[in-house]
Design an enzyme around this catalytic site. Sequence first.
Site, PDB file in Angstrom:
ATOM      1  N   GLY A 177       0.825  -1.199   0.000  1.00  0.00           N
ATOM      2  CA  GLY A 177       0.000   0.000   0.000  1.00  0.00           C
ATOM      3  C   GLY A 177       0.858   1.247   0.000  1.00  0.00           C
ATOM      4  O   GLY A 177       0.538   2.258   0.631  1.00  0.00           O
ATOM      5  N   ALA A 178       1.974   1.201  -0.729  1.00  0.00           N
ATOM      6  CA  ALA A 178       3.015   2.219  -0.603  1.00  0.00           C
ATOM      7  C   ALA A 178       2.991   3.285  -1.691  1.00  0.00           C
ATOM      8  O   ALA A 178       3.916   4.089  -1.788  1.00  0.00           O
ATOM      9  CB  ALA A 178       4.391   1.548  -0.568  1.00  0.00           C
ATOM     10  N   ARG A 193       0.969   5.796  -1.818  1.00  0.00           N
ATOM     11  CA  ARG A 193       0.613   7.109  -1.273  1.00  0.00           C
ATOM     12  C   ARG A 193       0.428   6.989   0.242  1.00  0.00           C
ATOM     13  O   ARG A 193       0.497   5.906   0.810  1.00  0.00           O
ATOM     14  CB  ARG A 193      -0.661   7.642  -1.918  1.00  0.00           C
ATOM     15  CG  ARG A 193      -1.895   6.776  -1.702  1.00  0.00           C
ATOM     16  CD  ARG A 193      -3.106   7.386  -2.428  1.00  0.00           C
ATOM     17  NE  ARG A 193      -4.336   6.669  -2.136  1.00  0.00           N
ATOM     18  CZ  ARG A 193      -4.776   5.624  -2.813  1.00  0.00           C
ATOM     19  NH1 ARG A 193      -4.061   5.178  -3.829  1.00  0.00           N
ATOM     20  NH2 ARG A 193      -5.912   5.039  -2.502  1.00  0.00           N
ATOM     21  N   ASP A 195      -1.583  -7.276  -6.150  1.00  0.00           N
ATOM     22  CA  ASP A 195      -2.834  -7.371  -5.400  1.00  0.00           C
ATOM     23  C   ASP A 195      -2.558  -8.298  -4.226  1.00  0.00           C
ATOM     24  O   ASP A 195      -2.414  -9.503  -4.395  1.00  0.00           O
ATOM     25  CB  ASP A 195      -3.939  -7.940  -6.288  1.00  0.00           C
ATOM     26  CG  ASP A 195      -5.270  -8.138  -5.555  1.00  0.00           C
ATOM     27  OD1 ASP A 195      -5.315  -7.908  -4.323  1.00  0.00           O
ATOM     28  OD2 ASP A 195      -6.249  -8.539  -6.216  1.00  0.00           O
ATOM     29  N   VAL A 196      -2.469  -7.734  -3.019  1.00  0.00           N
ATOM     30  CA  VAL A 196      -2.044  -8.540  -1.870  1.00  0.00           C
ATOM     31  C   VAL A 196      -3.055  -9.619  -1.495  1.00  0.00           C
ATOM     32  O   VAL A 196      -2.713 -10.552  -0.755  1.00  0.00           O
ATOM     33  CB  VAL A 196      -1.742  -7.655  -0.636  1.00  0.00           C
ATOM     34  CG1 VAL A 196      -0.576  -6.727  -0.928  1.00  0.00           C
ATOM     35  CG2 VAL A 196      -2.974  -6.886  -0.180  1.00  0.00           C
ATOM     36  N   SER A 228      -5.243  -0.032  13.730  1.00  0.00           N
ATOM     37  CA  SER A 228      -5.890   1.280  13.755  1.00  0.00           C
ATOM     38  C   SER A 228      -6.573   1.479  15.092  1.00  0.00           C
ATOM     39  O   SER A 228      -6.949   0.503  15.760  1.00  0.00           O
ATOM     40  CB  SER A 228      -6.939   1.372  12.630  1.00  0.00           C
ATOM     41  OG  SER A 228      -7.763   2.512  12.784  1.00  0.00           O
ATOM     42  N   TYR A 281     -14.027  -2.798   8.830  1.00  0.00           N
ATOM     43  CA  TYR A 281     -12.691  -2.245   9.042  1.00  0.00           C
ATOM     44  C   TYR A 281     -12.219  -2.458  10.486  1.00  0.00           C
ATOM     45  O   TYR A 281     -11.085  -2.876  10.729  1.00  0.00           O
ATOM     46  CB  TYR A 281     -12.720  -0.756   8.698  1.00  0.00           C
ATOM     47  CG  TYR A 281     -11.384  -0.050   8.716  1.00  0.00           C
ATOM     48  CD1 TYR A 281     -10.485  -0.178   7.662  1.00  0.00           C
ATOM     49  CD2 TYR A 281     -11.042   0.787   9.774  1.00  0.00           C
ATOM     50  CE1 TYR A 281      -9.274   0.501   7.667  1.00  0.00           C
ATOM     51  CE2 TYR A 281      -9.831   1.466   9.788  1.00  0.00           C
ATOM     52  CZ  TYR A 281      -8.952   1.322   8.734  1.00  0.00           C
ATOM     53  OH  TYR A 281      -7.750   1.991   8.752  1.00  0.00           O
ATOM     54  N   ALA A 302     -11.363  -6.096  11.023  1.00  0.00           N
ATOM     55  CA  ALA A 302     -10.098  -6.445  10.359  1.00  0.00           C
ATOM     56  C   ALA A 302      -8.906  -5.906  11.138  1.00  0.00           C
ATOM     57  O   ALA A 302      -7.907  -6.603  11.340  1.00  0.00           O
ATOM     58  CB  ALA A 302     -10.091  -5.896   8.937  1.00  0.00           C
ATOM     59  N   LYS A 303      -9.002  -4.664  11.603  1.00  0.00           N
ATOM     60  CA  LYS A 303      -7.887  -4.051  12.315  1.00  0.00           C
ATOM     61  C   LYS A 303      -7.683  -4.704  13.687  1.00  0.00           C
ATOM     62  O   LYS A 303      -6.551  -4.813  14.175  1.00  0.00           O
ATOM     63  CB  LYS A 303      -8.108  -2.550  12.451  1.00  0.00           C
ATOM     64  CG  LYS A 303      -8.005  -1.792  11.126  1.00  0.00           C
ATOM     65  CD  LYS A 303      -6.674  -2.033  10.437  1.00  0.00           C
ATOM     66  CE  LYS A 303      -6.420  -1.059   9.298  1.00  0.00           C
ATOM     67  NZ  LYS A 303      -5.140  -1.344   8.595  1.00  0.00           N
TER      68      LYS A 303
END
Length: 251
Positions: free
Chosen positions: A11-12, A14, A61-62, A140, A152, A155-156
Amino acid sequence: MTEQRVAVVTGAARGIGAATAERLARDGFAVAVLDLDEAACEEVAGRIRDGGGSAVGVGVDVADAAAVAAGVARVADELGPPVVLVNNAGIIRDNLLFKMTEDDWDAVMGVHLKGSFLMTKACQAHMTEQRYGRIVNLSSSSAQGNRGQANYSAAKAGLQGFTKTLAIELGKFGVTANAVAPGFIQTDMTRATAERLKVSFEDFITHTAAQIPVARVGQPEDIAATISFLVSEEAGFVSGQVVYVAGGPLD
């Protein structure tokens, strides 16, 4: 470092990922910049190379096992065995639970959890062989729960359990695993949240900053600095930890 170590940041293209890739390059790592769009990855990698660093941009695509295997193999071939992995790739599909679709749920789990699993499984093979490694997963503050983010948040929170298990399993191979849990960071993702809430990003930042003890929102560089420490040699006795970087205390 006696020889240049290789770091992979997902995800690098940005935001936090780009800031982390550039910070690790300044720290002396050769950096593989991974994201969906290889052209966007190359922009970041190009900036690193222009600054005298070593970097390659790789479109991956991870959530796709074959793509991950090919991407990590390419990194190992072009830069060397990856011994640092920052699992930063993430997406949001925010909605209240009764409006959230199965696709919304699966997409977020696929990138955050499956993606981190696949990337870690591929990279740990190199780390265990080298008897050295550093893994940082991006959690997060939303792991504690956040309205409109059931997918989200889950997942976090899951990444925190994943991190602690990695620390237990991989420690004997000289590999540490930690999670960084950012609070509000000024990125495209938080801009999208403001749009969902139908408020201007500037007002969103001002309102949020007023609730943060240090009286400002975070920047991608704040997270990159924390990651920089966690992947350093000096952090070898720090493992299985979740570090909240949120401008104030969080449990």
